[in-house]
Design a protein around this motif. Structure first.
Motif, PDB file in Angstrom:
ATOM      1  N   GLY A 105      11.014  16.336   4.510  1.00  0.00           N
ATOM      2  CA  GLY A 105      10.369  16.868   5.701  1.00  0.00           C
ATOM      3  C   GLY A 105      10.553  15.962   6.903  1.00  0.00           C
ATOM      4  N   PRO A 106       9.901  16.291   8.004  1.00  0.00           N
ATOM      5  CA  PRO A 106       9.993  15.474   9.217  1.00  0.00           C
ATOM      6  C   PRO A 106       9.256  14.147   9.045  1.00  0.00           C
ATOM      7  N   ALA A 107       9.586  13.195   9.874  1.00  0.00           N
ATOM      8  CA  ALA A 107       8.901  11.900   9.831  1.00  0.00           C
ATOM      9  C   ALA A 107       7.425  12.093  10.136  1.00  0.00           C
ATOM     10  N   GLY A 108       6.578  11.381   9.413  1.00  0.00           N
ATOM     11  CA  GLY A 108       5.145  11.515   9.602  1.00  0.00           C
ATOM     12  C   GLY A 108       4.647  10.764  10.822  1.00  0.00           C
ATOM     13  N   GLU A 109       3.386  10.973  11.128  1.00  0.00           N
ATOM     14  CA  GLU A 109       2.757  10.311  12.267  1.00  0.00           C
ATOM     15  C   GLU A 109       2.453   8.844  11.968  1.00  0.00           C
ATOM     16  N   HIS A 110       2.373   8.507  10.684  1.00  0.00           N
ATOM     17  CA  HIS A 110       1.884   7.190  10.301  1.00  0.00           C
ATOM     18  C   HIS A 110       2.860   6.468   9.371  1.00  0.00           C
ATOM     19  N   VAL A 111       2.626   5.179   9.205  1.00  0.00           N
ATOM     20  CA  VAL A 111       3.474   4.355   8.346  1.00  0.00           C
ATOM     21  C   VAL A 111       3.191   4.679   6.879  1.00  0.00           C
ATOM     22  N   VAL A 112       4.246   4.834   6.098  1.00  0.00           N
ATOM     23  CA  VAL A 112       4.116   5.081   4.662  1.00  0.00           C
ATOM     24  C   VAL A 112       4.692   3.886   3.913  1.00  0.00           C
ATOM     25  N   LEU A 113       3.845   3.245   3.130  1.00  0.00           N
ATOM     26  CA  LEU A 113       4.241   2.080   2.338  1.00  0.00           C
ATOM     27  C   LEU A 113       4.023   2.393   0.866  1.00  0.00           C
ATOM     28  N   VAL A 114       5.069   2.246   0.070  1.00  0.00           N
ATOM     29  CA  VAL A 114       4.971   2.506  -1.371  1.00  0.00           C
ATOM     30  C   VAL A 114       5.367   1.243  -2.122  1.00  0.00           C
ATOM     31  N   GLN A 115       4.517   0.833  -3.057  1.00  0.00           N
ATOM     32  CA  GLN A 115       4.864  -0.297  -3.912  1.00  0.00           C
ATOM     33  C   GLN A 115       4.907   0.159  -5.359  1.00  0.00           C
ATOM     34  N   SER A 116       5.964  -0.236  -6.037  1.00  0.00           N
ATOM     35  CA  SER A 116       6.170   0.162  -7.418  1.00  0.00           C
ATOM     36  C   SER A 116       6.409  -1.076  -8.263  1.00  0.00           C
ATOM     37  N   GLY A 117       6.714  -0.868  -9.538  1.00  0.00           N
ATOM     38  CA  GLY A 117       7.027  -1.973 -10.429  1.00  0.00           C
ATOM     39  C   GLY A 117       8.532  -2.137 -10.548  1.00  0.00           C
ATOM     40  N   ASN A 118       8.957  -2.592 -11.702  1.00  0.00           N
ATOM     41  CA  ASN A 118      10.379  -2.823 -11.924  1.00  0.00           C
ATOM     42  C   ASN A 118      11.080  -1.505 -12.242  1.00  0.00           C
ATOM     43  N   LEU A 119      12.061  -1.148 -11.451  1.00  0.00           N
ATOM     44  CA  LEU A 119      12.815   0.089 -11.646  1.00  0.00           C
ATOM     45  C   LEU A 119      14.264  -0.264 -11.966  1.00  0.00           C
ATOM     46  N   THR A 120      14.772   0.274 -13.048  1.00  0.00           N
ATOM     47  CA  THR A 120      16.155  -0.003 -13.429  1.00  0.00           C
ATOM     48  C   THR A 120      17.117   0.711 -12.488  1.00  0.00           C
ATOM     49  N   LYS A 121      18.373   0.315 -12.534  1.00  0.00           N
ATOM     50  CA  LYS A 121      19.377   0.947 -11.677  1.00  0.00           C
ATOM     51  C   LYS A 121      19.554   2.424 -12.003  1.00  0.00           C
ATOM     52  N   ALA A 122      19.222   2.797 -13.242  1.00  0.00           N
ATOM     53  CA  ALA A 122      19.357   4.194 -13.652  1.00  0.00           C
ATOM     54  C   ALA A 122      18.138   5.035 -13.289  1.00  0.00           C
ATOM     55  N   ASN A 123      17.080   4.408 -12.813  1.00  0.00           N
ATOM     56  CA  ASN A 123      15.852   5.125 -12.483  1.00  0.00           C
ATOM     57  C   ASN A 123      16.092   6.097 -11.327  1.00  0.00           C
ATOM     58  N   LYS A 124      15.621   7.327 -11.479  1.00  0.00           N
ATOM     59  CA  LYS A 124      15.866   8.365 -10.474  1.00  0.00           C
ATOM     60  C   LYS A 124      15.189   8.056  -9.142  1.00  0.00           C
ATOM     61  N   LEU A 125      13.991   7.503  -9.201  1.00  0.00           N
ATOM     62  CA  LEU A 125      13.282   7.189  -7.957  1.00  0.00           C
ATOM     63  C   LEU A 125      14.000   6.082  -7.194  1.00  0.00           C
ATOM     64  N   ARG A 126      14.445   5.074  -7.908  1.00  0.00           N
ATOM     65  CA  ARG A 126      15.198   3.993  -7.253  1.00  0.00           C
ATOM     66  C   ARG A 126      16.465   4.533  -6.602  1.00  0.00           C
TER      67      ARG A 126
END
Length: 222
Positions: A105-126
């Protein structure tokens, strides 16, 4: 400051620069093998932003059950024009659908910060966040021991504690080099001994065992 391939990587500096240049990124995304280092960087980043920004904290379970929540929060219009930071703490890819929906979607009005754990190179989210140029994707490596020592020593001084180097190292070792837990322990010591900048206290010990040295600290005037 983290190290990747022997090279210094200033993740905190990159976050600050991104925040100070709004519109450049839709999302700030941190992940990596050292979750305590990620938490430390996020804490420092939030301190940089200050208290005038509303902090909306979301978790992975919320985003999994309501994939539109992240986008809704990011695009919500503030009645009085306040800035917000939408901060999501997730473990792996339970928020995959929510993040994908927001990035489409379009850029939001506010800052979005997401912190995750260790993601492998094969991880879909990474793969998703690394491929999207609207995302500042930062991998956080373990901080070196001398960096952690300096942080904890500086934190102790800010609390009014004067701590010998061997005790600082012992505290770090006791919490497995987790700087977040080490700082919490130092804050407990400061509170217990009624230390402050105006009332500094010196910690010392007379024990040979590392654990005993931590548990049986005594106070003397600086």
């Amino acid at each position: 400051m983290a190290y990747g391939g022997g090279q210094k990587i200033d993740n905190l500096g990159q976050l600050k620069a991104a925040y100070d240049n709004p519109g450049r990124y839709k999302m700030l995304f941190l992940y990596g093998p050292d979750e305590s280092e990620i938490s430390y960087i996020v804490k420092k980043f939030l301190a940089h932003i200050g208290n005038n920004v509303e902090h909306i904290l979301l978790n992975g379970d919320q985003l999994r059950s309501d994939p539109a929540l992240l986008s809704d929060e990011a695009n919500a219009i503030s009645l009085f024009g306040e800035k917000k930071i939408i901060h999501a703490e997730i473990k792996r890819d339970e928020a995959m659908t929510a993040i994908e929906y927001y990035l489409q979607g379009p850029a939001g009005e506010h800052v979005v910060l997401v912190q995750s754990g260790n993601l492998t190179k094969a991880n879909k989210l990474r793969k998703l966040v690394e491929a999207d140029k609207s995302v500042l994707s930062l991998i956080v490596y373990e901080a070196k021991s001398d960096v952690l020592f300096g942080r904890l020593n500086g934190h102790a001084k800010s609390l009014g504690l004067i701590v010998k180097p061997d005790l600082i190292r012992a505290i770090l070792a006791r919490v497995n080099m987790n700087i977040h837990l080490a700082m919490m322990e130092m804050e407990k010591l400061s509170l217990y001994h009624d230390a402050s900048i105006d009332n500094p206290k010196k910690l010392r010990n007379r024990q040979s065992s590392t654990l005993q040295r931590i548990r049986r600290m005594t106070i003397s005037p600086p």
